[in-house]
Design a protein around this motif. Sequence first.
Motif, PDB file in Angstrom:
ATOM      1  N   THR A 199      94.629 -39.309 -18.482  1.00  0.00           N
ATOM      2  CA  THR A 199      94.100 -38.270 -19.359  1.00  0.00           C
ATOM      3  C   THR A 199      92.701 -37.923 -18.891  1.00  0.00           C
ATOM      4  N   TYR A 200      92.445 -36.654 -18.728  1.00  0.00           N
ATOM      5  CA  TYR A 200      91.156 -36.241 -18.192  1.00  0.00           C
ATOM      6  C   TYR A 200      90.045 -36.336 -19.241  1.00  0.00           C
ATOM      7  N   GLU A 201      88.878 -36.766 -18.783  1.00  0.00           N
ATOM      8  CA  GLU A 201      87.664 -36.723 -19.597  1.00  0.00           C
ATOM      9  C   GLU A 201      86.896 -35.465 -19.220  1.00  0.00           C
ATOM     10  N   LEU A 202      86.410 -34.740 -20.217  1.00  0.00           N
ATOM     11  CA  LEU A 202      85.728 -33.468 -19.983  1.00  0.00           C
ATOM     12  C   LEU A 202      84.264 -33.583 -20.389  1.00  0.00           C
ATOM     13  N   TYR A 203      83.369 -33.118 -19.504  1.00  0.00           N
ATOM     14  CA  TYR A 203      81.938 -33.213 -19.765  1.00  0.00           C
ATOM     15  C   TYR A 203      81.245 -31.889 -19.465  1.00  0.00           C
ATOM     16  N   GLN A 204      80.437 -31.436 -20.416  1.00  0.00           N
ATOM     17  CA  GLN A 204      79.487 -30.362 -20.188  1.00  0.00           C
ATOM     18  C   GLN A 204      78.087 -30.966 -20.268  1.00  0.00           C
ATOM     19  N   VAL A 205      77.174 -30.402 -19.495  1.00  0.00           N
ATOM     20  CA  VAL A 205      75.798 -30.901 -19.480  1.00  0.00           C
ATOM     21  C   VAL A 205      74.865 -29.715 -19.669  1.00  0.00           C
ATOM     22  N   MET A 255      90.775 -27.595 -23.250  1.00  0.00           N
ATOM     23  CA  MET A 255      91.484 -28.508 -24.127  1.00  0.00           C
ATOM     24  C   MET A 255      92.773 -27.872 -24.624  1.00  0.00           C
ATOM     25  N   SER A 256      92.727 -26.572 -24.891  1.00  0.00           N
ATOM     26  CA  SER A 256      93.927 -25.859 -25.316  1.00  0.00           C
ATOM     27  C   SER A 256      94.930 -25.733 -24.181  1.00  0.00           C
ATOM     28  N   GLU A 257      94.437 -25.388 -22.973  1.00  0.00           N
ATOM     29  CA  GLU A 257      95.323 -25.205 -21.820  1.00  0.00           C
ATOM     30  C   GLU A 257      96.018 -26.501 -21.417  1.00  0.00           C
ATOM     31  N   ARG A 258      95.311 -27.619 -21.526  1.00  0.00           N
ATOM     32  CA  ARG A 258      95.823 -28.882 -20.997  1.00  0.00           C
ATOM     33  C   ARG A 258      96.226 -29.872 -22.083  1.00  0.00           C
ATOM     34  N   ASP A 259      96.255 -29.403 -23.326  1.00  0.00           N
ATOM     35  CA  ASP A 259      96.681 -30.239 -24.443  1.00  0.00           C
ATOM     36  C   ASP A 259      95.830 -31.508 -24.528  1.00  0.00           C
ATOM     37  N   LEU A 260      94.527 -31.328 -24.437  1.00  0.00           N
ATOM     38  CA  LEU A 260      93.574 -32.421 -24.604  1.00  0.00           C
ATOM     39  C   LEU A 260      92.897 -32.253 -25.958  1.00  0.00           C
ATOM     40  N   ASN A 261      92.433 -33.354 -26.533  1.00  0.00           N
ATOM     41  CA  ASN A 261      91.868 -33.241 -27.879  1.00  0.00           C
ATOM     42  C   ASN A 261      90.426 -33.705 -27.998  1.00  0.00           C
ATOM     43  N   GLU A 262      89.757 -33.935 -26.859  1.00  0.00           N
ATOM     44  CA  GLU A 262      88.394 -34.441 -26.943  1.00  0.00           C
ATOM     45  C   GLU A 262      87.571 -33.978 -25.749  1.00  0.00           C
ATOM     46  N   GLY A 263      86.332 -33.626 -25.997  1.00  0.00           N
ATOM     47  CA  GLY A 263      85.396 -33.269 -24.947  1.00  0.00           C
ATOM     48  C   GLY A 263      84.011 -33.758 -25.313  1.00  0.00           C
ATOM     49  N   ASP A 301      79.194 -33.522 -34.050  1.00  0.00           N
ATOM     50  CA  ASP A 301      80.546 -33.200 -33.605  1.00  0.00           C
ATOM     51  C   ASP A 301      80.890 -31.762 -33.982  1.00  0.00           C
ATOM     52  N   TYR A 302      81.720 -31.129 -33.123  1.00  0.00           N
ATOM     53  CA  TYR A 302      82.295 -29.813 -33.401  1.00  0.00           C
ATOM     54  C   TYR A 302      83.810 -29.999 -33.456  1.00  0.00           C
ATOM     55  N   GLU A 303      84.438 -29.487 -34.495  1.00  0.00           N
ATOM     56  CA  GLU A 303      85.880 -29.661 -34.649  1.00  0.00           C
ATOM     57  C   GLU A 303      86.589 -28.319 -34.682  1.00  0.00           C
ATOM     58  N   HIS A 304      87.804 -28.276 -34.096  1.00  0.00           N
ATOM     59  CA  HIS A 304      88.571 -27.030 -34.043  1.00  0.00           C
ATOM     60  C   HIS A 304      90.040 -27.352 -33.777  1.00  0.00           C
ATOM     61  N   ASN A 305      90.899 -26.936 -34.693  1.00  0.00           N
ATOM     62  CA  ASN A 305      92.351 -27.107 -34.534  1.00  0.00           C
ATOM     63  C   ASN A 305      92.749 -28.542 -34.160  1.00  0.00           C
ATOM     64  N   GLY A 306      92.152 -29.493 -34.812  1.00  0.00           N
ATOM     65  CA  GLY A 306      92.502 -30.879 -34.576  1.00  0.00           C
ATOM     66  C   GLY A 306      91.836 -31.516 -33.370  1.00  0.00           C
ATOM     67  N   SER A 307      91.025 -30.762 -32.644  1.00  0.00           N
ATOM     68  CA  SER A 307      90.294 -31.288 -31.489  1.00  0.00           C
ATOM     69  C   SER A 307      88.819 -31.433 -31.846  1.00  0.00           C
ATOM     70  N   VAL A 308      88.122 -32.242 -31.065  1.00  0.00           N
ATOM     71  CA  VAL A 308      86.717 -32.493 -31.371  1.00  0.00           C
ATOM     72  C   VAL A 308      85.893 -32.514 -30.088  1.00  0.00           C
ATOM     73  N   ILE A 309      84.688 -31.968 -30.162  1.00  0.00           N
ATOM     74  CA  ILE A 309      83.697 -32.052 -29.084  1.00  0.00           C
ATOM     75  C   ILE A 309      82.527 -32.866 -29.614  1.00  0.00           C
ATOM     76  N   HIS A 310      82.217 -33.934 -28.902  1.00  0.00           N
ATOM     77  CA  HIS A 310      81.103 -34.795 -29.294  1.00  0.00           C
ATOM     78  C   HIS A 310      79.849 -34.359 -28.533  1.00  0.00           C
ATOM     79  N   GLN A 311      78.815 -34.026 -29.269  1.00  0.00           N
ATOM     80  CA  GLN A 311      77.521 -33.727 -28.650  1.00  0.00           C
ATOM     81  C   GLN A 311      76.660 -34.986 -28.721  1.00  0.00           C
ATOM     82  N   ILE A 312      76.194 -35.447 -27.561  1.00  0.00           N
ATOM     83  CA  ILE A 312      75.471 -36.715 -27.488  1.00  0.00           C
ATOM     84  C   ILE A 312      74.145 -36.507 -26.760  1.00  0.00           C
TER      85      ILE A 312
END
Length: 456
Positions: free
Chosen positions: A390-396, A417-425, A436-447
């Motif tokens: 499962t891929y881990e996705l990172y923005q900086v 996340m939508s294209e690849r059926d992933l639920n976390e970034g 955290d940002y949530e959308h359609n059952g997925s979440v993006i963690h801002q750290i």
Amino acid sequence: MANPVIAEKLASFNIEDFQPIVKRDLDLGAPLVPKAGNLVKVVTGMRRSGKSYRLFQEMERLHQSGISWNRICYFNFEDDRLGSITSSVGDEVLETFFAAHPEALREGSYLFFDELQEMHGWGAWLRRVVDSVKATIYVSGSSSKMLSSEIATEFRGRALDFELLPYSFREFVRSYNVIDSGRIGIGNRTGDDYSLEERLALQQAMKDYLTIGGFPAVQGLPIPQRIALLQSYAQRVVLRDVVERHNIARPRVASALARRALGSNGKQLSLRKVENDLRSVGLSTSRELLGDLLGYFEDAYLLFRVRELSMSLSERTTSLPKIYAIDPGLAAAVSSAATREDGQRLEEAVYLELRRRNIGLRRDGIASFHTREHAYEIDFVVGDALESETYELYQVTASMDDEMTVKRETRALWEMMSERDLNEGIIIVGDGAERDYEHNGSVIHQIPAWKWFLRG
């Protein structure tokens, strides 16, 4: 009669002379019981990144576990007093050590060979030692002469290589605990319960790290000395590990490309444009030579190229790779003031940390990616297609200070996340709160960057 230089080096070595030894997080695994035929553990990395001290750390660990110093041999082959270093020099090192400590020969020894690449024919000599001596062997070497590919060829599955980069942010903080115990008191903390004072100190330390970088010897130096030393590191790699080793007939082209590549830290680099620019100032070159030089720079750990991910084994990407320097401080020292962007150096530091945390990934295990619908860019996609991970996705990003920035930084993650059926970034932010940002059952963690780096 023993070589007096060898005898003096062996007799005078004292681990106390190298204190304090900052603990490095690179795990070399449990020490092997000495025997003939053992696997060799090889620590590679750019010059001055701390390979010798990582060996010292391992030696201290052995001694603390009950191994006598009389069974531990350390020898650094990078010494001009030794002259031309051949296998006979290595033989004399072992003969001199075992003559002084015969119990090491009987009970088994722990041999630490530093900068072994200085020996002509080091591979054949080390294979002979492995086969004939009851020992546990550690080796360090300059990456340009002791590449992973060369280790594999020389030892055919009988060696493990470990990549040591300059200090991570965690090690950077730890080093200042050693140098100045009053600065930050959490170098070995693993929890998230930081006080306000600690958070403010760590936020400032993160800014310092992106400017100073992680080369051990530059810590605590005045700015002019630090910049000069880091520039000399880059020049030494280009001249000794690239120009001399590969017999480059156009050293000015190599130096110019290195400056250009390090100045492009965190950006794509077009060799066609570099070729045209160099020709315009009278430096004759070709894209073939420039491509070879970039490969040599990567072999010598001066920089890394990150390519765009192909989600299918049949796909090939034609996009230009992005360039990341070996260290944010080195990139800042070599680049012009106009290119010293905090966001780029933070992105580079994140790449290096992902590299530390994902030892053993295949070449494209850390890549960039553009979404299919809108071609939004993901800074880093981490995973291995062949292992079906499962891929881990990172923005900086340097900051998340307004809604427009939030929208820009999250949209690429939502789309992939939508294209690849992933639920976390994850968004790593230089200046911003944890949320955290949530959308359609997925979440993006801002750290916040300092916290992400310390989580290790």
